[in-house]
Motif scaffolding. Sequence first.
Motif, PDB file in Angstrom:
ATOM      1  N   ALA A 130      36.178  26.469  34.479  1.00 10.38           N
ATOM      2  CA  ALA A 130      35.842  25.373  35.607  1.00 10.38           C
ATOM      3  C   ALA A 130      35.174  24.263  35.105  1.00 10.38           C
ATOM      4  O   ALA A 130      35.364  22.944  35.564  1.00 10.38           O
ATOM      5  CB  ALA A 130      35.377  26.201  36.835  1.00 10.38           C
ATOM      6  N   GLY A 131      33.905  24.383  34.517  1.00  9.14           N
ATOM      7  CA  GLY A 131      33.089  23.314  34.329  1.00  9.14           C
ATOM      8  C   GLY A 131      33.030  22.596  33.040  1.00  9.14           C
ATOM      9  O   GLY A 131      32.510  21.638  32.744  1.00  9.14           O
ATOM     10  N   THR A 132      34.150  22.951  32.314  1.00 10.11           N
ATOM     11  CA  THR A 132      34.283  22.316  30.881  1.00 10.11           C
ATOM     12  C   THR A 132      35.124  20.899  30.873  1.00 10.11           C
ATOM     13  O   THR A 132      34.652  20.192  29.839  1.00 10.11           O
ATOM     14  CB  THR A 132      35.408  23.297  29.904  1.00 10.11           C
ATOM     15  OG1 THR A 132      36.527  23.194  30.587  1.00 10.11           O
ATOM     16  CG2 THR A 132      34.523  24.611  30.030  1.00 10.11           C
ATOM     17  N   GLY A 133      35.785  20.591  32.014  1.00 10.03           N
ATOM     18  CA  GLY A 133      36.355  19.352  31.890  1.00 10.03           C
ATOM     19  C   GLY A 133      37.433  19.331  31.223  1.00 10.03           C
ATOM     20  O   GLY A 133      38.282  18.330  30.619  1.00 10.03           O
ATOM     21  N   LEU A 134      37.993  20.630  30.376  1.00  9.91           N
ATOM     22  CA  LEU A 134      39.368  20.726  29.648  1.00  9.91           C
ATOM     23  C   LEU A 134      40.341  21.090  30.241  1.00  9.91           C
ATOM     24  O   LEU A 134      40.420  22.021  31.087  1.00  9.91           O
ATOM     25  CB  LEU A 134      38.794  21.780  28.369  1.00  9.91           C
ATOM     26  CG  LEU A 134      37.753  21.560  27.609  1.00  9.91           C
ATOM     27  CD1 LEU A 134      37.470  22.785  26.620  1.00  9.91           C
ATOM     28  CD2 LEU A 134      37.579  20.100  26.967  1.00  9.91           C
ATOM     29  N   ASP A 135      41.522  20.647  29.687  1.00 12.12           N
ATOM     30  CA  ASP A 135      42.811  21.268  30.374  1.00 12.12           C
ATOM     31  C   ASP A 135      42.717  22.830  29.896  1.00 12.12           C
ATOM     32  O   ASP A 135      42.203  23.093  28.884  1.00 12.12           O
ATOM     33  CB  ASP A 135      43.980  20.552  29.800  1.00 12.12           C
ATOM     34  CG  ASP A 135      43.962  19.082  30.252  1.00 12.12           C
ATOM     35  OD1 ASP A 135      43.885  18.995  31.290  1.00 12.12           O
ATOM     36  OD2 ASP A 135      44.515  18.199  29.398  1.00 12.12           O
ATOM     37  N   ALA A 136      43.325  23.579  30.501  1.00 11.66           N
ATOM     38  CA  ALA A 136      43.439  25.104  30.089  1.00 11.66           C
ATOM     39  C   ALA A 136      44.563  25.679  30.313  1.00 11.66           C
ATOM     40  O   ALA A 136      45.101  25.626  31.570  1.00 11.66           O
ATOM     41  CB  ALA A 136      42.199  25.694  30.780  1.00 11.66           C
ATOM     42  N   TRP A 137      45.065  26.436  29.525  1.00 10.01           N
ATOM     43  CA  TRP A 137      46.368  27.594  29.830  1.00 10.01           C
ATOM     44  C   TRP A 137      45.692  29.043  29.415  1.00 10.01           C
ATOM     45  O   TRP A 137      45.642  29.059  28.237  1.00 10.01           O
ATOM     46  CB  TRP A 137      47.451  27.023  29.254  1.00 10.01           C
ATOM     47  CG  TRP A 137      48.556  27.623  29.557  1.00 10.01           C
ATOM     48  CD1 TRP A 137      48.888  28.704  30.715  1.00 10.01           C
ATOM     49  CD2 TRP A 137      50.188  27.848  29.111  1.00 10.01           C
ATOM     50  NE1 TRP A 137      50.170  28.970  30.715  1.00 10.01           N
ATOM     51  CE2 TRP A 137      51.030  28.658  29.702  1.00 10.01           C
ATOM     52  CE3 TRP A 137      50.460  27.355  27.882  1.00 10.01           C
ATOM     53  CZ2 TRP A 137      52.046  28.862  29.516  1.00 10.01           C
ATOM     54  CZ3 TRP A 137      51.855  27.680  27.438  1.00 10.01           C
ATOM     55  CH2 TRP A 137      52.689  28.322  28.043  1.00 10.01           C
ATOM     56  N   VAL A 138      45.607  29.786  30.411  1.00  4.69           N
ATOM     57  CA  VAL A 138      45.045  31.060  30.355  1.00  4.69           C
ATOM     58  C   VAL A 138      46.010  31.912  30.357  1.00  4.69           C
ATOM     59  O   VAL A 138      46.877  31.993  31.426  1.00  4.69           O
ATOM     60  CB  VAL A 138      43.818  31.398  30.925  1.00  4.69           C
ATOM     61  CG1 VAL A 138      43.245  32.884  30.618  1.00  4.69           C
ATOM     62  CG2 VAL A 138      42.524  30.372  30.873  1.00  4.69           C
ATOM     63  N   ILE A 139      46.606  32.607  29.387  1.00  5.84           N
ATOM     64  CA  ILE A 139      47.599  33.834  29.431  1.00  5.84           C
ATOM     65  C   ILE A 139      47.249  35.199  29.255  1.00  5.84           C
ATOM     66  O   ILE A 139      46.738  35.570  28.452  1.00  5.84           O
ATOM     67  CB  ILE A 139      48.955  33.399  28.365  1.00  5.84           C
ATOM     68  CG1 ILE A 139      49.345  31.749  28.701  1.00  5.84           C
ATOM     69  CG2 ILE A 139      50.005  34.333  28.569  1.00  5.84           C
ATOM     70  CD1 ILE A 139      49.906  31.362  27.668  1.00  5.84           C
ATOM     71  N   ALA A 147      31.149  32.442  26.017  1.00 10.56           N
ATOM     72  CA  ALA A 147      30.317  31.531  25.206  1.00 10.56           C
ATOM     73  C   ALA A 147      31.191  30.646  24.415  1.00 10.56           C
ATOM     74  O   ALA A 147      30.836  29.364  24.301  1.00 10.56           O
ATOM     75  CB  ALA A 147      29.399  32.329  24.515  1.00 10.56           C
ATOM     76  N   VAL A 148      32.433  31.045  24.060  1.00  7.62           N
ATOM     77  CA  VAL A 148      33.144  30.279  23.192  1.00  7.62           C
ATOM     78  C   VAL A 148      33.860  29.222  23.996  1.00  7.62           C
ATOM     79  O   VAL A 148      33.783  27.952  23.736  1.00  7.62           O
ATOM     80  CB  VAL A 148      34.358  31.171  22.447  1.00  7.62           C
ATOM     81  CG1 VAL A 148      35.468  30.144  21.602  1.00  7.62           C
ATOM     82  CG2 VAL A 148      33.716  32.098  21.467  1.00  7.62           C
ATOM     83  N   VAL A 149      34.365  29.627  25.120  1.00  6.14           N
ATOM     84  CA  VAL A 149      35.123  28.602  26.194  1.00  6.14           C
ATOM     85  C   VAL A 149      33.840  27.653  26.418  1.00  6.14           C
ATOM     86  O   VAL A 149      34.474  26.459  26.404  1.00  6.14           O
ATOM     87  CB  VAL A 149      35.590  29.380  27.166  1.00  6.14           C
ATOM     88  CG1 VAL A 149      36.091  28.315  28.194  1.00  6.14           C
ATOM     89  CG2 VAL A 149      37.018  30.363  26.842  1.00  6.14           C
ATOM     90  N   GLY A 150      32.817  28.000  26.989  1.00  5.46           N
ATOM     91  CA  GLY A 150      31.772  27.187  27.258  1.00  5.46           C
ATOM     92  C   GLY A 150      31.163  26.321  26.336  1.00  5.46           C
ATOM     93  O   GLY A 150      30.892  24.961  26.696  1.00  5.46           O
ATOM     94  N   GLY A 151      31.032  26.738  25.005  1.00  5.24           N
ATOM     95  CA  GLY A 151      30.432  25.978  23.978  1.00  5.24           C
ATOM     96  C   GLY A 151      31.408  25.199  23.238  1.00  5.24           C
ATOM     97  O   GLY A 151      30.978  24.106  22.462  1.00  5.24           O
ATOM     98  N   VAL A 152      32.763  25.244  23.368  1.00  4.28           N
ATOM     99  CA  VAL A 152      33.689  24.319  22.671  1.00  4.28           C
ATOM    100  C   VAL A 152      33.810  22.988  23.024  1.00  4.28           C
ATOM    101  O   VAL A 152      34.167  22.128  22.576  1.00  4.28           O
ATOM    102  CB  VAL A 152      35.034  25.172  22.504  1.00  4.28           C
ATOM    103  CG1 VAL A 152      35.951  24.907  23.754  1.00  4.28           C
ATOM    104  CG2 VAL A 152      35.861  24.411  21.404  1.00  4.28           C
ATOM    105  N   ALA A 153      33.593  23.007  24.631  1.00  4.58           N
ATOM    106  CA  ALA A 153      33.666  21.483  25.065  1.00  4.58           C
ATOM    107  C   ALA A 153      33.009  20.419  24.267  1.00  4.58           C
ATOM    108  O   ALA A 153      33.467  19.228  24.079  1.00  4.58           O
ATOM    109  CB  ALA A 153      33.244  21.414  26.599  1.00  4.58           C
ATOM    110  N   ASP A 154      31.981  20.741  24.001  1.00  9.23           N
ATOM    111  CA  ASP A 154      30.980  19.793  23.127  1.00  9.23           C
ATOM    112  C   ASP A 154      31.176  19.481  21.784  1.00  9.23           C
ATOM    113  O   ASP A 154      30.866  18.821  21.181  1.00  9.23           O
ATOM    114  CB  ASP A 154      29.353  20.044  23.297  1.00  9.23           C
ATOM    115  CG  ASP A 154      28.970  19.727  24.913  1.00  9.23           C
ATOM    116  OD1 ASP A 154      29.557  19.032  25.361  1.00  9.23           O
ATOM    117  OD2 ASP A 154      28.086  20.488  25.232  1.00  9.23           O
TER     118      ASP A 154
END
Length: 486
Positions: free
Chosen positions: A288-297, A250-257
């Motif tokens: 995947a659907g956020t349109g954001l660059d992502a680095w998941v470690i 929810a945090v990952v999906g919600g932050v894009a906006d």
Amino acid sequence: MRLPGGDLSTQLADRLNALDFTVEGVQHLLGPVPAAALDREEVVPASRVLARERSPLATIVKLFLLGETVDAADAEEASGLSTGDLQDLVVTDGSQVRALVEVAPYGTDQNDWWVASDWSSRRTGRPTAADHVLGVGGASTMLAQCTVRPDVDRALDVGTGCGVQAFHLAGHARSVTATDISDRCLQLAAFNASLNQISVDLRHGNLFEPVSGERFDLVVSNPPFVIGSPDTQRHDYRDSGLEGDAVCAAVVGGVADRLNEGGWCQLLANWEITDGDDWAAHTRSWVAGTGLDAWVIQRDVQDPASYVETWLRDAGEQRSGVYRAAYDSWLSALEHRGVLGVGFGLITLRRGGRTTPHQHFQHAPQAWRQPVAADVQRWFEANDAIAADPAGLLSRALRVAPDVAIEQHGAVGDSEPMMLLTRMSGMAWRAPIDAFGMGVVGALDGQRPAAEAVLAMAAEYDIRPEDALAASIPILRQMALEGFVL
């Protein structure tokens, strides 16, 4: 709950400063061994040192760090405030007072702060309450040292807890907003902000609900990411009330906006590892659907039993009569969801504005040498440069980073030991390298294009120039991303 604010918190802060109630001041008072024990939440060595000590600093340490009862007169002299002024910080019993919350010094390179929080179960000997407010722990310091620190207009701390991430943000953001669903968290965060004279816009509500329609340049979150069961959803600091790892999704999906162009988000997260589902595929579905660059470690993986034990112990529930039943119920819930392991790590997101964002998933269990924020920012900057010109690294005057060392591993007498390049700071990456690669690295002097170093080694090893150049591009790319070359 009423805590000192305004002039009273300013008076208390001035007094704590005057007493040198800082990390260094406490270490000097106690000595290295008792201070180190106190960092492990073992109070006996410190209590022995201060047993007959009644200086104002000793009184403050006994009261707010050791949780001991002290004379009310001593507490008033030490704090510069009456016990009535201290309100909900202390409770009075005749001529004695004890602290209701811990107030601990917390130091950074630039600041000496104090953070009030609830006493841990190790101090009280009881399981923590449902509305327990954590102080500064390993997770919060990790996030603080991983967070990129550009100067920004607006920053947001989602799930602020005691407020410590917001205080870090205030050092490089013109305005800081912090949200939390817990009233008690917001009360303690407000007191801490007042005590440290830091301006934070505190808002009550779940995740991004209090900032609907607003955008920020930097968002951080240490959410209640624990993957629990219906029978264990009872601690605000760890349990979101959502199923599985849904709160992190929810945090990952919600932050894009909620991000401005070029804006960053960094959060700590747990994720489920299930049968037939590797961790990267699972977290990839979040971004995947956020349109954001992502680095998941991914930093660590725990099996279900170890995971449940960790969090039951963290809340002091091994001391309760329901420990066995809670353990069994929690394992049953994880088994029902097909959870074979739980991953823990750092997610960094950025609104980079490109059609195809960078999204990378990496397991990094090595011991980091904090801070690593510079490595995080470098990774995104290197990706930008490489995306703009994939072969451009060959034309750049690359140089080896000053923290790079060489390791050799092999049996005694081995004529060709395995060689590794090792970063001695930051994320402490290690990369195997062959003799040809080592020659190329050794020739990267920052004065000439990398292609010249590659071609020189190609001639020495009798490798076709075009083959050497083609093979070197992915190697140099990875070395640039991980900070081996600058």
